[in-house]
Motif scaffolding. Sequence first.
Motif, mmCIF file in Angstrom:
data_model
loop_
_atom_site.group_PDB
_atom_site.id
_atom_site.type_symbol
_atom_site.label_atom_id
_atom_site.label_comp_id
_atom_site.label_asym_id
_atom_site.label_seq_id
_atom_site.Cartn_x
_atom_site.Cartn_y
_atom_site.Cartn_z
ATOM 1 N N LEU A 182 0.839 -1.202 0.000
ATOM 2 C CA LEU A 182 0.000 0.000 0.000
ATOM 3 C C LEU A 182 0.872 1.249 0.000
ATOM 4 N N PRO A 183 0.276 2.411 -0.428
ATOM 5 C CA PRO A 183 1.040 3.674 -0.371
ATOM 6 C C PRO A 183 1.453 4.018 1.064
ATOM 7 N N SER A 184 2.390 4.986 1.155
ATOM 8 C CA SER A 184 2.923 5.333 2.474
ATOM 9 C C SER A 184 1.852 5.921 3.396
ATOM 10 N N GLY A 185 0.872 6.609 2.836
ATOM 11 C CA GLY A 185 -0.155 7.231 3.672
ATOM 12 C C GLY A 185 -1.431 6.440 3.764
ATOM 13 N N TRP A 186 -1.298 5.097 3.749
ATOM 14 C CA TRP A 186 -2.531 4.278 3.743
ATOM 15 C C TRP A 186 -3.276 4.341 5.078
ATOM 16 N N ARG A 187 -2.515 4.592 6.172
ATOM 17 C CA ARG A 187 -3.207 4.653 7.477
ATOM 18 C C ARG A 187 -4.166 5.853 7.507
ATOM 19 N N ASP A 188 -3.681 7.002 6.993
ATOM 20 C CA ASP A 188 -4.553 8.183 6.961
ATOM 21 C C ASP A 188 -5.763 7.937 6.068
ATOM 22 N N LEU A 189 -5.517 7.266 4.914
ATOM 23 C CA LEU A 189 -6.639 6.969 4.017
ATOM 24 C C LEU A 189 -7.645 6.038 4.684
ATOM 25 N N ALA A 190 -7.115 5.037 5.416
ATOM 26 C CA ALA A 190 -8.029 4.107 6.091
ATOM 27 C C ALA A 190 -8.840 4.810 7.161
ATOM 28 N N GLU A 191 -8.164 5.723 7.918
ATOM 29 C CA GLU A 191 -8.901 6.462 8.943
ATOM 30 C C GLU A 191 -9.936 7.395 8.320
ATOM 31 N N ALA A 192 -9.579 7.942 7.094
ATOM 32 C CA ALA A 192 -10.550 8.827 6.423
ATOM 33 C C ALA A 192 -11.762 8.065 5.926
ATOM 34 N N GLY A 193 -11.604 6.728 5.749
ATOM 35 C CA GLY A 193 -12.760 5.933 5.319
ATOM 36 C C GLY A 193 -12.579 5.362 3.924
ATOM 37 N N LEU A 194 -12.593 4.017 3.792
ATOM 38 C CA LEU A 194 -12.516 3.344 2.485
ATOM 39 C C LEU A 194 -13.882 3.388 1.800
ATOM 40 N N PRO A 195 -13.875 3.239 0.454
ATOM 41 C CA PRO A 195 -15.180 3.239 -0.240
ATOM 42 C C PRO A 195 -16.019 2.039 0.186
ATOM 43 N N THR A 196 -17.291 2.259 0.200
ATOM 44 C CA THR A 196 -18.216 1.197 0.576
ATOM 45 C C THR A 196 -18.394 0.210 -0.558
ATOM 46 N N ALA A 197 -19.007 -0.918 -0.241
ATOM 47 C CA ALA A 197 -19.267 -1.939 -1.275
ATOM 48 C C ALA A 197 -20.183 -1.397 -2.360
ATOM 49 N N THR A 198 -21.130 -0.573 -1.983
ATOM 50 C CA THR A 198 -22.047 0.004 -2.985
ATOM 51 C C THR A 198 -21.290 0.895 -3.955
ATOM 52 N N GLU A 199 -20.361 1.690 -3.416
ATOM 53 C CA GLU A 199 -19.562 2.554 -4.297
ATOM 54 C C GLU A 199 -18.683 1.724 -5.232
ATOM 55 N N LEU A 200 -18.100 0.628 -4.713
ATOM 56 C CA LEU A 200 -17.285 -0.239 -5.579
ATOM 57 C C LEU A 200 -18.128 -0.848 -6.700
ATOM 58 N N ARG A 201 -19.329 -1.309 -6.349
ATOM 59 C CA ARG A 201 -20.206 -1.889 -7.395
ATOM 60 C C ARG A 201 -20.586 -0.835 -8.431
ATOM 61 N N GLU A 202 -20.929 0.359 -7.948
ATOM 62 C CA GLU A 202 -21.274 1.427 -8.889
ATOM 63 C C GLU A 202 -20.093 1.773 -9.790
ATOM 64 N N ALA A 203 -18.885 1.833 -9.205
ATOM 65 C CA ALA A 203 -17.700 2.132 -10.032
ATOM 66 C C ALA A 203 -17.442 1.029 -11.039
ATOM 67 N N GLU A 204 -17.632 -0.227 -10.649
ATOM 68 C CA GLU A 204 -17.416 -1.350 -11.582
ATOM 69 C C GLU A 204 -18.416 -1.303 -12.738
ATOM 70 N N ARG A 205 -19.709 -1.049 -12.384
ATOM 71 C CA ARG A 205 -20.728 -0.966 -13.448
ATOM 72 C C ARG A 205 -20.459 0.227 -14.366
#
Length: 581
Positions: free
Chosen positions: A461-484
């Motif tokens: 993962l990138p060096s700032g992955w902890r900050d990204l994780a604390e900021a919040g990962l995309p939800t499953a719904t967002e991943l499905r929408e991005a895939e579609r």
Amino acid sequence: MRLRHLDLIRYGRFTDRRLDFGPGGGESDVTIVYGENEAGKSTVFSAWLDLLFGLPLQHPYDFIHARKDLMVGATLDTEEGPLNLRRTGQRQGSLTDENGRAVDERRLSLLLHGLDRDAFRTRFSLDDAVLRQGGEEIARAKGDLGQLLHAGSSGLSGFAGLLKQAEDEVEAFHKPRGRTTILAEGRNRLKEIDAALAEARLDPRRFDALRRAVEIADRDCRDATTVRDNARRRLALREAADRRRELARRIDEARAALAGSPDGPNLPEEAMTRVSVAVDRTAQAQEAQAEAEATIAQADGLLSELRPDPEGIAIGEMLVGLEAAQFDDGESLVARASLADADLGRRKEERDNARAAARRLAAALAGDGAEPAEVVLPRDVRNGIREAAQDVRETARSLDQLQKALEDARAELGEVEEMPEGAEALADALGALDALPDDPAALARDQKEREAEARCSAAGLPSGWRDLAEAGLPTATELREAERALQAAEDDVSAAAERLHEAKEKLAGSDAELEGERLVASVVTDEAIVETRAERDRLWSSHRAALDEQSAEAFAAAMRGDDDLRDRHARSAEGRVRLAR
């Protein structure tokens, strides 16, 4: 290598024409090919070049025979003996022997000692274009000959030999009282041309006699045409009278045959009209049937001459399969594609939204300004995301089922009593306490294993992955929408590529039609050639009578215009054929 025979089998305006250069071995093995303008000299030399180096894709001599049908043959005298060759318009294997067997191109290349088409044309063709180009190269000290002359003049090497050669050339051109010099022969030839022009010149009295003869012939032709038209009218009247008498005779015979028969019912008033209409329609139907049968026979003849095209047949089968293709729900693929094309605007909007979502996701994963195409996660991370998304979907389904079961249970239990304050927290604490194992060492080992797994998972993962994780990962719904959205964008890109290919094909067809129109627009007709030649002859007569500078310039301008028009006339042969069609 020596050319013995050149066969113009199908080339330009020639068909099955052979040029025999005779056997070699004499003191002077030189053949001079001469003829009037448009006699075919340039065509013959072009055929010789095409035999040696192949036919170009855009061919200037395919105005009668199609390029794929062009064929040139030759018999070459080589050290190994005679060599019979044929050159066709095929893209591959165009060089064959007289029996149609393929011949390796390297055999001709060895005989040509590596010369290509341009080098061969420069060395062995003395047409106007090559002479002009050679003069320009000499003037600029370019090319093999130009560099040689420039080096010799600048270094004065071989000056005496060059001077002697120049004197010999001057004497060969002109020598006092010489009869075989170039100038003397040119004068003799000019006298012969003047005598031929004087003999061919039309006398005014002869012209008037010919014009009167033409007028008399036109008058006789008009009189004969009138007599013929009158005879045709009388013949048509006679044939109509004969047909009327025949019809009257048949009517009398029918009436006599019906005289002894009993009277039948009276026909309706419009019966004869309906019978006439039916007879006319029957005749028209028979004519249409005869025409259709003739068309079918002609089409069958054309089909029998056609060669099967494996690629076209394969494409036809693919098109039939495409038209018959259906989705699982029974809807036609072509119909759905048509509806999808109508829905292209909305799909483009969805594609733009998907791209925006992809940018937001890339910014969340790799920071602001990151491009989605450049964000690459390790394979184990992507697999972990997919598994997490699958777990989220399964958890969501389980949650929906449990929520429904809870609602059903609440409906069966009735009104729920309120729990005292702190009861839920106490129940959670008791549950967590019951779930804890009794061994603290096992808890410590489990914690260390989970920390090691977390470090392995975060290695790519990138060096700032902890900050990204604390900021919040995309939800499953967002991943499905991005895939579609990504899949829809790829489908739109494929459809746009197909439309671009169709547009390019239409553009190529339009370019071909435009080129044809340009050829037709640049056509020089035979009538224009006759007019310019007549004008040139008139100005020549005026110049011979006046012999001044003005008449000489007028005649020179007319001669240049006539030569230019004849050159354009020769180049526009294909356009004249298209115009005639």
